[in-house]
Enzyme design. Structure first.
Site, PDB file in Angstrom:
ATOM      1  N   ASP A   7       0.802  -1.212   0.000  1.00 51.57           N
ATOM      2  CA  ASP A   7       0.000   0.000   0.000  1.00 51.57           C
ATOM      3  C   ASP A   7       0.837   1.265   0.000  1.00 51.57           C
ATOM      4  O   ASP A   7       1.927   1.313   0.538  1.00 51.57           O
ATOM      5  CB  ASP A   7      -0.872   0.062   1.261  1.00 51.57           C
ATOM      6  CG  ASP A   7      -1.822  -1.099   1.360  1.00 51.57           C
ATOM      7  OD1 ASP A   7      -1.517  -2.156   0.816  1.00 51.57           O
ATOM      8  OD2 ASP A   7      -2.872  -0.941   1.981  1.00 51.57           O
ATOM      9  N   LYS A   8       0.262   2.301  -0.587  1.00 51.46           N
ATOM     10  CA  LYS A   8       0.872   3.625  -0.473  1.00 51.46           C
ATOM     11  C   LYS A   8       0.383   4.302   0.802  1.00 51.46           C
ATOM     12  O   LYS A   8       1.167   4.641   1.674  1.00 51.46           O
ATOM     13  CB  LYS A   8       0.548   4.467  -1.713  1.00 51.46           C
ATOM     14  CG  LYS A   8       1.251   5.828  -1.691  1.00 51.46           C
ATOM     15  CD  LYS A   8       0.376   6.918  -1.158  1.00 51.46           C
ATOM     16  CE  LYS A   8       1.148   8.227  -1.076  1.00 51.46           C
ATOM     17  NZ  LYS A   8       0.296   9.345  -0.677  1.00 51.46           N
TER      18      LYS A   8
END
Length: 644
Positions: free
Chosen positions: A277-278
């Site tokens: 994930d960012k």
């Protein structure tokens, strides 16, 4: 696996999230100011901002304006003062992509997902079942490693000249570095510094006018940069340095691009088991070819939102998909559910699980979903592919993209549209460059300029769209029981469940196919529903081979219900929405204490932990708990409503 939108690159880690505003917060603040100026009543945006997981494998291309493009990509445009919440009214909701059913019977409640990126923590689970943690900054002792002086002996000016030489940015064939305070030891350190910090360069010592100079030059042409120096690596040491990468608010591939820039190497010498994930804090294992742990550890002094540790040398890289899954720690803030509702929801998640839908990030965030482009590719309708990618669209987009689309709609001139687009690395810019190169009558070749993984993302999105819709129909028709005609896996082979097998299997054994030429379909109403859905899209379920091999779909099987492992939860009270509600690996290494929380605060949060296998979406598990739409559109509206 989660995959979330990436924005900025920075050089030093802030003291806390609140000390230095990250790019997302800056954008939100600018939008907030614009909204106030327009007498808009919306006051905050703390949303889930996610992107398709298949867009993560493109490396930074060699373009002279690369750094300028990054600044433009990270900047907010001064265009329409419409608030982000208003713009996201044009976005997708879950029902738009077939996400309509739940498996639990508890009453749903509301909560805010990823109000802060630190509310979502992901730890990778390796193929041996070990959960990755950053808990050791020490560097393996190795007599072959250069001294610490290697990293400081060169001046900034020397480093700039050497980098330009290494990357062939000027016409110079060598760089001369004068040896001040000449000694053999000093010359040795300079030789080591050049060779270790600038792969591909060789050095020699020369006398010039009675002074000693170290001369750096290219030994093997442009290939040297792509291939780390083989002869400078000790035979007794494993060729790959494995390390744990702790990152905050950064996407995996963008993080690797940043590391490769600082190390002055190509990104393709890094390997990993999965993208993360960012908008999260994530911890995962990375391997890099012939870069020392000492050199990697040195990056901890100059990079923001990254920490590298747990170094070791091994003889193998990492491979995509080798992981067992991911362990998630999630905070849902400002929950409204009663203690009884929460207990029911979490018990159901642990005992029954959730529908294994493809999450919203699989389908894009704008008014043109990625699955529509995928469908046009499969239909061989290339004019529509071009139109869907380039046409104007309502919703949240950069100002320069809006201008580019308007120019395209007005002129259909790729050169004119490109002039409106300072950032050429986006899909729109790549397609326009392709059209400029191959012409409007060769859209297939023009589209082929887009990196392969990005192109395939569109057709995978269409497969996911079909799968989501069919699973919703399957659960509506037959509920949570295995029935004759369902598909189960025996080894890697799918077989139909017969009447006499029903008592031997549960819903947790049932799989459904992503459409393709190498899968079979259920032998009940849902098998026919697949055919009908594809036929409505002018596609033949019995002919999923495309005349362009890349776009031929073989298909795959996916479990319809996932039961998370290691499920734990607690409800905590808090007063300050900005306070972290648990400690991270980095907090523990830095000795930060646990946050002190009130016993009776203004707000309540649900802290939950669970482990999931690869290619499943944590947002879909959270959706089952809340029984709430997890789309950006809905979360944005929820956040702005709460903060009014």
């Amino acid at each position: 696996m989660e995959a979330v939108e990436m924005n900025s690159v920075s050089l030093k880690r802030p003291r806390s999230e609140d000390d230095v505003a990250n790019a997302d917060e800056i954008k939100r603040q600018k939008i907030l100011e614009k909204s106030k100026a327009a007498n808009d009543s919306e006051q905050n945006i703390g949303t889930v901002t996610e992107q398709p997981e298949d867009t993560k494998n493109e490396t930074i291309p060699n373009e002279e304006s690369e750094e300028q493009e990054e600044e433009l990509e990270d900047s907010d445009e001064d265009g329409d003062p419409e608030s982000f919440a208003d713009m996201m009214k044009h976005g997708l909701t879950e029902s738009d992509v077939g996400i309509t059913k739940f498996v639990s019977c508890h009453k749903g409640f509301s909560g805010i997902l990823k109000e802060r990126y630190s509310d979502f923590v992901v730890h990778e689970i390796g193929k041996d079942g070990r959960v990755s943690h950053l808990d050791d900054f020490s560097v393996p002792v190795d007599d072959e490693d250069p001294s610490e002086e290697t990293f400081t002996v060169l001046s900034d000016e020397d480093k700039q000249r050497l980098e330009e030489l290494q990357l062939f940015k000027n016409k110079e064939t060598s760089v001369a570095i004068e040896v001040i305070e000449d000694t053999k030891e000093k010359r040795t350190v300079i030789h080591q510094a050049v060779k270790s910090l600038f792969p591909g360069l060789e050095t020699k010592t020369e006398d010039r006018d009675g002074k000693k100079y170290i001369i750096a030059y290219h030994a093997a042409g442009k290939k040297a940069l792509a291939n780390p120096r083989k002869h400078s690596w000790p035979k007794s040491r494993g060729s790959y340095c494995h390390f744990v990468l702790y990152k905050e608010n950064k996407d995996t591939m963008d993080a690797i691009n940043v590391l490769s820039k600082f190390l002055r190497v190509k990104p393709n010498i890094f390997s990993y088991m999965g993208t993360k994930d960012k908008r999260a804090i994530t911890v995962q294992e990375i391997a890099v070819l012939r870069i020392t742990a000492q050199r990697l550890a040195h990056l901890n002094k100059c990079l923001m939102n990254f920490r590298l540790g747990n170094f070791s040398y091994k003889n193998h890289p990492l491979k995509l998909g080798e992981l067992q899954g991911n362990h998630f720690t999630v905070v849902l803030r400002n929950i409204t559910g009663t203690d009884d509702q929460i207990e029911q929801a979490m018990h159901s998640l642990r005992e029954i699980g959730f529908i294994n839908y493809y999450g919203m990030q699989r389908f894009g965030t704008t008014a043109v979903p990625t699955y529509q482009i995928g469908r046009a590719i499969l239909q061989n309708n290339w004019n529509e592919v071009m139109d869907l990618i380039l046409k104007p669209r309502p919703g949240a987009e950069k100002g320069y993209l809006v201008k580019c689309r308007e120019e395209w709609a007005k002129t259909k001139d790729p050169a004119a549209a490109l002039k409106k687009l300072p950032v050429k690395r986006c899909v729109e810019g790549q397609l326009l460059r392709g059209l400029l190169k191959y012409g409007m009558k060769n859209i297939i070749s023009a589209f082929g300029i887009i990196p392969r993984n990005n192109r395939l993302m569109y057709i995978h999105s269409y497969q996911s769209y079909v799968w989501n819709n069919m699973v919703s129909k399957r659960i509506e028709e037959y509920g949570l029981r295995a029935v004759p005609g369902d598909l189960i896996l025996k080894g890697a082979t799918a077989v139909h469940m017969e009447e006499g097998d029903v008592d031997n299997y549960t819903i947790h054994d049932v799989v459904m196919p992503l459409p393709g030429f190498d899968v079979i379909y259920p032998k009940h109403k849902i098998g026919e529903a697949y055919k009908e859905m594809l036929a409505a899209d002018n596609l033949d379920i019995n002919n999923m081979r495309h005349k362009i091999r890349d776009y031929s779909l073989s298909g795959a099987y996916r479990k319809i219900i996932i039961r998370p492992q290691n499920v734990n939860w607690e409800v905590v009270a808090y007063d300050d929405p900005k306070i972290p509600l648990f400690t991270t690996d980095l907090d523990k290494l830095e000795g930060k204490p646990l946050p002190v929380l009130p016993t009776d605060g203004k707000f309540r949060a649900l802290k939950m932990e669970f482990s999931l296998p690869p290619s499943t979406y944590a947002t879909m598990a959270i959706r089952e708990v809340l029984k709430m739409d997890t789309s950006i559109k809905n979360q944005t509206q929820l956040n702005t409503t709460w903060l009014r």
